[in-house]
Design an enzyme around this catalytic site. Sequence first.
Site, PDB file in Angstrom:
ATOM      1  N   HIS A 146      -9.370   1.368  -1.031  1.00 59.97           N
ATOM      2  CA  HIS A 146      -8.208   1.318  -1.066  1.00 59.97           C
ATOM      3  C   HIS A 146      -7.806   0.860  -1.986  1.00 59.97           C
ATOM      4  CE1 HIS A 146      -4.026   1.194   0.488  1.00 59.97           C
ATOM      5  NE2 HIS A 146      -4.464   0.491   1.736  1.00 59.97           N
ATOM      6  N   CYS A 150       0.776  -1.134  -0.019  1.00 59.05           N
ATOM      7  CA  CYS A 150       0.038  -0.055   0.086  1.00 59.05           C
ATOM      8  C   CYS A 150       0.792   1.281  -0.080  1.00 59.05           C
ATOM      9  CB  CYS A 150      -0.962  -0.188   1.114  1.00 59.05           C
ATOM     10  SG  CYS A 150      -2.009  -1.488   1.337  1.00 59.05           S
ATOM     11  N   HIS A 182      -3.895   8.014   5.721  1.00 56.06           N
ATOM     12  CA  HIS A 182      -4.127   6.653   5.286  1.00 56.06           C
ATOM     13  C   HIS A 182      -5.452   6.216   5.319  1.00 56.06           C
ATOM     14  CE1 HIS A 182      -2.377   3.054   3.448  1.00 56.06           C
ATOM     15  NE2 HIS A 182      -2.550   2.418   4.684  1.00 56.06           N
TER      16      HIS A 182
END
Length: 401
Positions: free
Chosen positions: A319, A160, A285
């Site tokens: 995401h 990520c 995030h």
Amino acid sequence: MAKHPLYLSSLGIVSSLGTGITETKATLTGKKNADMIKRSGFLPDRETVLGTVTGNLEKLPDLLSEFDTRNNRLLWATASQIADDIDELIAKFGKDRIGVLIGTSTAGIEEGTAHYQQRVENGKFPESFRYGHQEIGSPSEFLKTAFDLRGPAYSISTACSSSAKAFASGLRLLKADMCDAVLVGGVDSLCRLTVGGFDALQSLSDGICNPMSKNRNGINIGEGAALFILRKDAGEIELLGVGESSDAHHPNAPHPDGLGAARAMQAALARSGITPADIDYINLHGTATPLNDIMEAKAVHAVLGPDVPASSTKPLTGHSLGAAGAIEAAILWLSMSDSEIGAPLPVHHWDGEIDAELPPINLITSNQSLAPRDRLAMMSNSFAFGGSNVSVILGKGWTIP
């Protein structure tokens, strides 16, 4: 501040926010709904909400057909938006002085999964099978080939944090004078492997994710791409600095106190030459998992304090894994681009239920914009499995003549 800043002069973007700058801005300001859609076929037993690119993705040109995957079509959709700028870059610097750095975690894995399934069922691969589609280097090799570039070209895959780390690598290529400009960004496409993997970790939300809420219960996976031109010579938006850390606390859980996250944020500030008080907004995030949100709130509170405007945009994008850092940097870029009339800040979409265990941070709960000012600085956080942490700071008006 450094006397030789780097600039992000162009942006192409596609995600569940829309295709291109106009659609993306409309969604971020609430004028258009994000394409967070309940989808079947990604999990064996139920539907799940996924951030989906719903627009038509053009087939790649015949000369590039060997690269034809959804991942590369997403990347092509972004590159096409800034193709004229790339051509001007080539004319100015030459093909040997332009690099390509793409963050990704999926490449063409979904196509590979489908082709292996056909191999099991039919005894042979389909004619369209290309092993290279699954290679992490495929997106960067594709973009290099598409524009016939001859500078350094490689992919970064750190889950990520992949495309956020691409900014750090691009910065190093320019500082080392290996390139005059670099195409920097990220791309990831929806695939059963990653959706199923996060489900196996019990990390998927049963609805649209709910970051920083006491009721948060997991993430939504998304897809998309964002691509910038990072250069030395010209631009309005500056890459002020990137901070990286690796806490290596656990294979798939962050350090509970956010120590690695805080170090990345502190390193980005130090390399930017600015102070915490200079940060006007932070894009979190903000995955809406119990562990990520509490550690990030601790890190933000410790480094920036409780008052910096903050939001997570993952309820709008999902995401997007390896593409998340680039897409969220694009959100900063778009806000700064409108700063003459007041930089708009993305709303934090959640149920408003405060988690008393999280230290207080200033979540943006309604449409608001920063007042016009001479200088802006905004931060974006990206955190990944294995403790790979990155903070990126973009700015405007910091250049020293």
